[in-house]
Motif scaffolding. Sequence first.
Motif, PDB file in Angstrom:
ATOM      1  N   ILE A 193       0.831  -1.208   0.000  1.00  0.00           N
ATOM      2  CA  ILE A 193       0.000   0.000   0.000  1.00  0.00           C
ATOM      3  C   ILE A 193       0.867   1.261   0.000  1.00  0.00           C
ATOM      4  N   ARG A 220      -7.090   5.743   4.157  1.00  0.00           N
ATOM      5  CA  ARG A 220      -6.821   4.698   3.162  1.00  0.00           C
ATOM      6  C   ARG A 220      -6.058   3.529   3.767  1.00  0.00           C
ATOM      7  N   GLU A 233      -8.581   1.612   5.892  1.00  0.00           N
ATOM      8  CA  GLU A 233      -9.533   0.898   5.037  1.00  0.00           C
ATOM      9  C   GLU A 233      -8.904  -0.383   4.488  1.00  0.00           C
ATOM     10  N   TYR A 234      -7.663  -0.277   4.043  1.00  0.00           N
ATOM     11  CA  TYR A 234      -6.941  -1.437   3.507  1.00  0.00           C
ATOM     12  C   TYR A 234      -6.804  -2.522   4.570  1.00  0.00           C
ATOM     13  N   GLU A 235      -6.387  -2.131   5.748  1.00  0.00           N
ATOM     14  CA  GLU A 235      -6.156  -3.104   6.806  1.00  0.00           C
ATOM     15  C   GLU A 235      -7.460  -3.710   7.317  1.00  0.00           C
ATOM     16  N   GLU A 264     -10.342  -3.974   5.824  1.00  0.00           N
ATOM     17  CA  GLU A 264     -11.012  -4.840   4.854  1.00  0.00           C
ATOM     18  C   GLU A 264     -10.539  -6.280   5.034  1.00  0.00           C
ATOM     19  N   LYS A 283     -16.328  -3.553   4.429  1.00  0.00           N
ATOM     20  CA  LYS A 283     -16.012  -3.107   5.791  1.00  0.00           C
ATOM     21  C   LYS A 283     -17.274  -3.143   6.651  1.00  0.00           C
TER      22      LYS A 283
END
Length: 279
Positions: free
Chosen positions: A54, A96, A99-101, A103, A217
Amino acid sequence: MDLKKPLWPLFEFVTQLYLISPHGGLEDLIQELPDDLKLLDIIYKQPSMLIRPIASVFDNLALIKKGRDITLPDIRDEDGKELPLFDAMISLTKQRVLEYELEAINSALCGPCSCVLCCTGPDLSARQEFFEIPLLDEEISLFSRFPIVDSMKSRAKTAYSEPELEIDGAPFYKRPSAIYHWATGYSLILVRGAACPHLNASGSCNIYSSRPVACRKPQIFPFVIERLSGRHQDAAERYLRRDALLAIWDCPYVKEFKAEIITYARLCNLTCIFKENKA
């Protein structure tokens, strides 16, 4: 990924280190990170491997360091004041990263339990009349079986406006499930007893790999910044900084991991909010 070892402290450290380092590019700095890095009593093993998937969140930071102009969405504080450029960039980057983690964490929790809480409307005993699933423009085609309600009246309201949107003299949620174009964008409204058409008999999602962003999420998600508008293409992106983490109390895993979620929020400097989605 681990709620007890959030990625944000690592990304925040690398951001600060990159700004004071002589490196022009982020990759040079990443290569110099040690195999084990301790931050806030967390030991990150192979931190470079955690950052690389990321690393694109640092693109704006690299441009700022090189003295180039960047364009960001309109992000304001709770008093309505526009954030300084650097603060806005950090808030957007933090959103961001989380959100990445989250998810990945949400998927790990949802996968084994076949829970359909987020895929169905309220049951007949619930106080709520409907369940809302926000949609991006490009996600509408996933739900082609539902009619689209798009009018001057719907665009002037949200699903929670008072008085509520009425259609033919009745509240919108007394009609069959549909997609609505609100002031904030599109949403699929699942009314009492309704279910997502992609939910199969085993409780799994038939379009899991291409499911909407909102479905990625479902239990725990960041509100570092809250999108106020811009989900549809004819509106500019506008956000409010909240610095919060929202956890849906209906989910049995949220109850089970309450302490870990609170720790995660604290390590990310966020206010932790537990909320029921279906009361």
